[in-house]
Design a protein around this motif. Structure first.
Motif, short mmCIF file in Angstrom:
data_model
loop_
_atom_site.label_atom_id
_atom_site.label_comp_id
_atom_site.label_asym_id
_atom_site.label_seq_id
_atom_site.Cartn_x
_atom_site.Cartn_y
_atom_site.Cartn_z
N PHE A 1 38.02 49.67 38.60
CA PHE A 1 39.07 48.99 37.60
C PHE A 1 40.11 48.83 37.87
O PHE A 1 40.92 49.68 38.33
CB PHE A 1 38.39 49.34 36.41
CG PHE A 1 37.24 49.44 36.03
CD1 PHE A 1 36.55 48.19 35.86
CD2 PHE A 1 36.61 50.65 35.76
CE1 PHE A 1 35.11 48.11 35.90
CE2 PHE A 1 34.98 50.46 35.44
CZ PHE A 1 34.76 48.95 35.43
N THR A 2 40.71 47.66 37.96
CA THR A 2 42.04 46.50 37.58
C THR A 2 42.20 45.36 36.38
O THR A 2 40.90 45.13 36.27
CB THR A 2 42.72 46.30 38.97
OG1 THR A 2 41.93 44.86 38.72
CG2 THR A 2 42.92 47.33 39.85
N ASP A 3 43.37 44.63 35.73
CA ASP A 3 43.38 43.77 35.08
C ASP A 3 44.54 42.96 35.71
O ASP A 3 45.03 43.54 36.79
CB ASP A 3 44.18 44.68 33.86
CG ASP A 3 45.20 44.79 33.65
OD1 ASP A 3 45.83 45.66 34.70
OD2 ASP A 3 45.72 45.76 32.52
N ILE A 4 44.72 41.78 34.98
CA ILE A 4 45.18 40.92 35.75
C ILE A 4 46.89 41.35 35.68
O ILE A 4 47.19 41.66 34.33
CB ILE A 4 44.67 39.85 35.34
CG1 ILE A 4 44.85 39.78 33.79
CG2 ILE A 4 43.12 38.99 35.46
CD1 ILE A 4 44.95 38.43 32.92
N GLY A 5 47.67 40.65 36.67
CA GLY A 5 48.81 40.35 36.40
C GLY A 5 49.18 39.25 35.09
O GLY A 5 48.64 38.85 34.74
N THR A 6 50.41 38.79 35.86
CA THR A 6 51.40 38.14 35.02
C THR A 6 52.16 36.80 35.46
O THR A 6 53.24 38.05 36.49
CB THR A 6 51.90 38.65 33.83
OG1 THR A 6 51.47 39.73 32.82
CG2 THR A 6 52.87 37.40 32.63
N VAL A 7 52.00 35.06 35.54
CA VAL A 7 52.97 34.85 36.05
C VAL A 7 54.42 34.68 35.17
O VAL A 7 53.68 34.58 34.51
CB VAL A 7 52.47 32.93 35.89
CG1 VAL A 7 53.49 32.65 36.83
CG2 VAL A 7 51.24 33.04 37.32
N ALA B 1 54.09 38.94 38.66
CA ALA B 1 54.27 40.37 39.08
C ALA B 1 52.57 41.07 38.74
O ALA B 1 52.35 40.90 38.09
CB ALA B 1 55.32 40.44 37.28
N PRO B 2 52.00 41.52 38.94
CA PRO B 2 50.75 42.59 39.30
C PRO B 2 50.94 43.59 38.16
O PRO B 2 52.22 44.01 37.89
CB PRO B 2 50.95 43.20 41.29
CG PRO B 2 51.93 43.34 41.48
CD PRO B 2 52.80 41.77 40.59
#
Length: 443
Positions: free
Chosen positions: A104-110, A117-118
């Motif tokens: 499981f992973t969650d999303i990064g941010t622009v 930014a992962p």
């Protein structure tokens, strides 16, 4: 055509519709992701150690699982490592073959300057060299609150998918398999339809394996889950995968999974045992058993004859106690007969004898209904003597005594070995020629 002929025609049409659904379920080769290493310990009072996970993984592979979820890369407290982190690090450092493995992973941010930014979980996926991911998002109003608005979600999700492709090496050196898991999928689809369809249409054009939809509290009725799947399938055409995960909050879970498969889902993710984050979930063990029940030939890919002992051993490890007796399919009482009429037979459609999944019939005395075969079977379990060695007349006397005891206001647990042997001793007293009373050999 008279009324009775018309009624029969309608009845035949209804049965034909049911047969068509059975044929559909028999033909499907479900896309399964096993998550026994994460889902089951989430609901456990004691959890898993690294040694536990290292014992479980080869068992899952030997059973036939090809897609295996290794764990969750914690989002709210990423600096405090979990056993899941230790496990993936161990597999990486020991050169274990992680083909088919997910996390499981969650999303990064622009960022404001347009750079990406992962998330810490994405960085961990890269560092641990796990090749595939269930990449989690929220889409309902409540789920998105405090995280992102819809436009931000779309922007960050596209960028996250791009980063994963650029930085994660997938199975056999190829691209990573990415499934976008909508944690609150049923909430979003039933309450924010336009938003949900817009997201799914965007994902249809992305380089991903597919989408996962959860009924994360297990509160939606099967036909509601089916409707959500049908909507998602229209927005997300093949060959994109559509899978579901359903918790057991209200007891609909297995029916919901069957409905989802009928309405266009390709598969399911879940653990083999029943135990899960709340009070259980639509487990892969139950699904596999039910597909075996209807004659799905693709279940030959799994060691189905090992299903029941594997599910039992995994749940007992997770919980530190026996599987609850009354869990369907996988619980002890699922195959302890109270009345011989309930015996499932291989020659009868829709029956699944326990031997097919690695079990065998047992017997449980219930004074209101238990008949000769059940009483003889339970006596055999308790004494070690053959069931055929207990005469019918003695068994009938035991039935009569149980009825008389209840009418006299006595509520006795005859299934317990001591009470059963005492009941047998009392029954023997009715016969002039003495018969030897057996001793207790097994509990």
């Amino acid at each position: 055509m008279d009324a009775s002929a018309a009624l029969l025609d309608d009845a035949r049409a209804l049965l034909a519709d049911a047969d068509q659904k059975l044929a559909q379920l028999r033909a499907i080769e479900p896309y399964l992701i096993d998550i026994s290493l994460r889902e089951n310990p989430v609901g456990s009072g004691i959890g898993h150690t690294l040694a536990d996970k290292l014992r479980i993984l080869p068992q899952l592979r030997a059973f036939g699982m090809r897609n295996i979820h290794l764990g969750s890369l914690d989002y709210p407290m990423p600096d405090e490592l979990e056993v899941d982190d230790d496990f993936m690090l161990w597999l990486r450092d020991h050169g274990d073959d992680m083909r088919g493995c997910f996390a499981f992973t969650d999303i990064g941010t622009v960022r404001g300057d347009g750079s990406f930014a992962p998330s810490p979980s994405m960085r961990k996926l890269q560092a641990y060299k796990v090749p595939n991911t269930l990449h989690e998002i929220y889409l309902s109003d409540e789920g998105m609150a405090g995280l992102y608005d819809f436009d931000t979600l779309l922007r960050d999700l596209r960028a996250s998918i791009g980063w994963l492709h650029a930085n994660i090496t997938g199975d056999n050196g190829g691209a990573p398999r990415i499934l976008i898991n909508i944690v609150d999928g049923c909430d979003a689809l039933t309450n924010r339809l336009e938003r949900s369809c817009a997201l799914l249409e965007m994902l249809a054009g992305q380089d991903i394996e597919g989408v996962s939809i959860e009924d994360d509290r297990g509160t939606y009725l099967p036909f509601q889950v089916g409707a959500c799947v049908a909507i998602a399938r229209r927005c997300l055409p093949q060959p994109k995968k559509l899978v579901v995960h359903v918790h057991a909050g209200a007891g609909y879970e297995n029916a919901s999974v069957i409905e989802a498969l009928l309405r266009g889902a390709d598969g399911v993710w879940g653990g083999i045992p029943k135990q899960a984050a709340i009070i259980g979930h639509a487990s892969l063990g139950e699904l596999i058993a039910n597909l075996v029940r209807i004659g799905n030939p693709h279940m030959a890919a799994y060691q189905v004859e090992r299903l029941l002992p594997l599910a039992t051993s995994l749940q007992e490890l997770d919980s530190g106690q026996p599987v609850p007796d009354d869990v369907p399919v996988l619980g002890r009482n699922a195959y302890r007969l109270t009345l011989d009429f309930f015996r499932q037979q291989g020659s009868r459609p829709m029956d699944l004898p326990p031997e097919r999944i690695g079990g065998r019939y047992g017997y449980r005395i219930c004074p209101v209904v238990s008949d000769r075969p059940v009483i003889a079977g339970r006596l055999a379990e308790v004494t070690g003597r053959p069931a055929a060695s207990f005469p019918d007349e003695v068994l009938d006397s035991m039935i009569r005594l149980m009825r008389r005891d209840l009418r006299a206001g006595l509520r006795l647990a005859y299934d317990m070995p001591a009470e059963l042997l005492e009941l047998h001793r009392r029954a023997l007293a009715f016969f002039p020629s003495p018969m030897q009373a057996p001793s207790c050999e097994t509990p």
